[in-house]
Enzyme design. Structure first.
Site, PDB file in Angstrom:
ATOM      1  N   ASP A  20      36.361  41.891  33.917  1.00  0.00           N
ATOM      2  CA  ASP A  20      37.436  41.735  34.894  1.00  0.00           C
ATOM      3  C   ASP A  20      36.885  42.221  36.242  1.00  0.00           C
ATOM      4  O   ASP A  20      35.754  42.711  36.332  1.00  0.00           O
ATOM      5  CB  ASP A  20      38.703  42.485  34.465  1.00  0.00           C
ATOM      6  CG  ASP A  20      39.945  41.880  35.129  1.00  0.00           C
ATOM      7  OD1 ASP A  20      39.801  41.186  36.140  1.00  0.00           O
ATOM      8  OD2 ASP A  20      41.066  42.120  34.639  1.00  0.00           O
TER       9      ASP A  20
HETATM   10  C1  NOJ Z   1      42.044  40.844  37.944  1.00  0.00           C
HETATM   11  C2  NOJ Z   1      42.951  40.402  36.817  1.00  0.00           C
HETATM   12  O1  NOJ Z   1      43.126  41.451  35.895  1.00  0.00           O
HETATM   13  C3  NOJ Z   1      42.429  39.184  36.096  1.00  0.00           C
HETATM   14  O2  NOJ Z   1      43.362  38.785  35.130  1.00  0.00           O
HETATM   15  C4  NOJ Z   1      42.134  38.096  37.064  1.00  0.00           C
HETATM   16  O3  NOJ Z   1      41.721  36.943  36.395  1.00  0.00           O
HETATM   17  C5  NOJ Z   1      41.070  38.593  38.023  1.00  0.00           C
HETATM   18  N1  NOJ Z   1      41.572  39.754  38.737  1.00  0.00           N
HETATM   19  C6  NOJ Z   1      40.629  37.523  38.991  1.00  0.00           C
HETATM   20  O4  NOJ Z   1      41.616  37.253  39.886  1.00  0.00           O
END
Ligand code: NOJ
Length: 764
Positions: free
Chosen positions: A295
């Site tokens: 993430d």
């Molecule tokens: C953080 C989020 O937790 C995740 O779900 C997302 O895909 C990413 N950012 C990218 O935006």
């Protein structure tokens, strides 16, 4: 020499394999072998730096979905031209993606196309209901279709990879991201995960309307302590396997191209550095061949977790644990080369990660044509079309849950004399688009007021008052939410119009960005001004239908006691107002069922239907010594699976084909469902089991099957479910998935509180 080799690689388009449909299996295998050998050739000529480059995912600032980066766009662009980047996120539009792709194709040595990832969560520009809402449809075909449309629109705009579906089970309405999942149940969650993946990925990733999907967040992100986003998770091994992992396992089996690791730690180990989860379970035990993306900066955040000294150490832990791609963490680029050179990381791990990423690029057909998602004509013609909006309206009305309908206040007649449409959300064109709205235009949804005006006869007198204010409707980074903002001046006007109306429709709930990432709350009640508005309106007109718009279950116990009609509409997307009007005025008979329990009070959280019995489940002695609260009931306000219709269904003649079955065998449970009302309607027939005694304690009920049926008034249907070993399996005390011998009970009905049950047993 390298150009020649690339020429050979490119001269063998995969398309040529797909012509003979009669030999599809063999062709699939040939295709796989062919991709494998192409990857082998490519890997053999890649430098270590180039391989690491494939493991790097940079943010491109077209959208903001995480903390700002410390690397400037110019620097990123240079890296990209030198083969130092494998994928970009938050770059949208054909023009944008084309520009970056062509920089790679022109300047980099090996010309390996980029992936373009984006959070296409519930639509791209045509917005569908938020995932939690859409899950309330229990309609897998509809869910698949909405994901397919989202994929079609996103791929028409340069995107080839979505960071969806989120398959985290959550039982905590305080957690803002509960809106992004399928609710509290692993069985329903797994089915919906698969439907979404099939919708996004289509039959073949090589089709240019298919997106590579990403099941996230691996794992247990939805179990953050106190519902606070990114917070610690401490769950036991059995809960992990029995509750958290099933949707991920189903996603892996369905061939999801990628998975995303989670921000949280799981019992002391950050998920991104969790070897047992990523390498041992997902990649080895499940034999899954996609790639894992971290993430946003979750690799380098292991420093803050206190699990890594610096980015280099974080990179070491993450790659060994099996995390393949670094999203915005800068750890892999900082550390991997050094770590390999010092012998701390085996280059084979880098090869494996790069291979997995290259495979998805091949599967997507990017090596055949890196610009296959960059089609201006498609971008112009296939986004936000009338057809897509119609589909959105259809899924939206299927997602609405009729929570309460005393004295059949609903459906309303289209020729009522007068309607007062009241509330901060009544004419809000932005909130229904919800959180995670991708490329939606702000204020583009059909508001409830607009939908009502279109639906009713011209003669109806419609009045409108906002009553109280809600949040700002700003897209990102709302500093001050409307919670408890004491803005009640408009209540007088609302009361005045309510007094004179035949019926009141009161639209209250949460604004779009009250839920979503980083939007956790300690309270799940309506804001105080909204509660005051309800009370004031209720005082003067009891003929009131509450339309809730919200991203999480709300504790609305007081309203539920008083209002005769309550309709849960979530954040329904582009066509919200029309879809709600379809239900309010009876053009659509509601069929949604809650995918999550609605608590009576925030203090009941976590609350979920498939709980354990405890050693003291009842107050048979009439004393205080049993598992309960002294100031509130144990039961949910509205339980999982609950949802009314404008007709009624009767369940009878529950039968079981045999009282027991043995290994390899099965039995059939059947029930006759009759539409006992006056309208045609749909019903989700739900099957639950209870394993009475196990090597581990078992939930009091577990969903194990469901079927969406439609019946004309007076008609009946016999619905059958097969029960076999798979139905009763769980991750047992022996640490494996198996069916245990013993006695069970099976229940069938229209919600999780059904008591219509019959016993059976299983002998090994
Ligand atoms: C953080 C989020 O937790 C995740 O779900 C997302 O895909 C990413 N950012 C990218 O935006």
């Amino acid at each position: 020499m390298f150009t020649i080799l690339m020429g050979i690689l490119l001269l063998n388009p995969l398309n040529s394999f797909s012509q003979d449909s009669t030999k599809s299996n063999t062709l699939e295998m040939n295709k796989k072998d062919s991709i494998e050998s192409k990857i082998d050739s490519l890997i053999s000529i890649m430098t270590l730096k180039e391989k690491i480059g494939q493991l790097v995912l940079y943010n491109g600032s077209w959208d903001v979905t995480g903390p700002p980066s410390d690397v400037g766009n110019k620097e990123k662009f240079e890296k990209l031209k030198n083969g130092g980047v494998g994928a970009m996120l938050n770059v949208t539009s054909v023009a944008g993606t084309k520009e970056l792709q062509s920089a790679v194709m022109k300047h980099s040595r090996l010309k390996i196309p980029l992936l373009f990832g984006y959070d296409v969560i519930h639509g791209y520009k045509t917005i569908f209901p938020i995932p939690l809402g859409e899950s309330a449809s229990w309609d897998l075909e509809a869910i698949k279709k909405s994901s397919a449309i989202a994929a079609k629109e996103a791929t028409a705009s340069g995107i080839n990879w979505t960071f969806a579906p989120m398959v985290d089970i959550s039982r905590d309405a305080r957690w803002g991201r509960i809106m992004e999942g399928a609710g509290e149940d692993p069985f329903l969650g797994a089915k919906i995960a698969v439907a979404r993946i099939q919708g996004f990925q289509g039959d073949d990733l090589a089709d240019n309307t298919s997106l590579a999907a990403c099941a996230k967040h691996f794992a247990a992100y939805g179990f953050a302590e106190g519902g606070r986003d990114y917070n610690t998770v401490s769950i036991g091994e059995y809960e992990l396997h029995n509750t958290i992992l099933p949707p991920f396992k189903a996603a892996a089996k369905a061939g999801v191209a990628t998975m995303m690791s989670a921000f949280n730690e799981v019992d002391g180990i950050p998920a991104t550095g969790h070897k047992e989860l990523q390498r041992d379970i997902l990649k080895d035990a499940w034999n899954w061949d996609g790639f894992i993306v971290s993430d946003w900066a979750s690799i380098s955040e292991m420093i803050f977790h206190g699990y890594a000294e610096d980015k280099i150490h974080a990179a070491e832990r993450a790659i060994i644990a099996g995390n393949d791609m670094d999203m915005e963490g800068r750890a892999y680029e900082a550390g991997l080369e050094k770590l390999v050179k010092e012998g701390k990381v085996d280059e084979k791990l880098i090869d494996d990660a790069a291979r997995r990423i290259l495979k998805i690029k091949y599967d997507l057909g990017l090596f055949d044509d890196p610009y296959r998602y960059s089609d201006e004509t498609r971008e112009k013609n296939e986004i936000y079309t009338k057809e897509n909006l119609e589909a959105s309206r259809d899924v939206a009305r299927k997602s609405i849950v009729l929570l309460k309908n005393d004295k059949d206040i609903l459906p309303l007649k289209k020729d009522v004399k007068s309607i007062a449409v009241i509330g901060p959300l009544a004419n809000d064109k932005d909130t229904p688009i919800g959180s995670w709205r991708a490329m939606a235009t702000a204020n583009s949804a059909v508001s409830l007021l607009e939908g009502i005006k279109t639906a009713v006869n011209k003669s109806v007198k419609i009045s409108h008052a906002q009553g109280v204010a809600l949040g700002t409707g700003e897209r990102n980074f709302i500093k001050e939410l409307a919670i408890n903002r004491e803005d009640t001046k408009g209540i007088t006007e609302a009361v005045n119009i309510a007094k004179n109306a035949e019926v009141v429709i009161l639209a209250i709930g949460e604004e779009a960005f009250q839920s979503g990432e980083g939007r956790s709350q300690v309270g799940i009640e309506l804001t105080i001004p909204q509660q005051k508005l309800f009370e004031a309106v209720w005082e003067v007109n009891k003929n009131i239908v509450v339309v809730l718009m919200n991203g999480r279950p709300l504790a609305i116990t007081n309203i539920a006691e008083k209002a005769p009609g309550i309709v849960e509409t979530w954040h329904l997307g582009s066509e919200s107002g029309n879809a709600i009007a379809d239900v309010l005025f009876g053009d659509y008979n509601p069929s949604g069922k809650l995918p999550v329990s609605f608590p009576r009070d925030v203090g009941q959280i976590p609350i979920y239907y498939n709980a354990k019995n405890t050693g003291r489940p009842s107050n048979a002695e009439g004393l205080v010594f049993w598992s309960h609260y002294t100031d509130e009931k144990n039961e949910a306000l509205f339980p999982f699976g609950h949802g009314l219709s404008y007709t009624t269904f009767q369940y009878k003649s529950l039968k079981i084909s045999a009282p027991s079955f043995s290994s390899g065998g099965e039995i059939t449970v059947s029930v006759t469902v009759t539409n006992t009302g006056k309208r045609k309607g749909k019903e989700v027939v739900q099957l639950y089991i209870r394993d009475l005694i196990g090597s581990l304690t078992r939930p009091i009920k577990e969903l194990k099957g469901f079927e969406l049926i439609e019946l004309e008034p007076g008609k009946s249907k016999t619905v059958s479910f097969i029960i076999n070993e798979e139905t009763i399996q769980f991750y047992t005390a022996d640490k494996k998935w198996e069916a245990e011998q013993g006695d069970f009970k099976v229940f069938v009905g229209g919600s999780s509180i059904t008591e219509l049950g019959v016993g059976f047993s299983f002998n090994k």
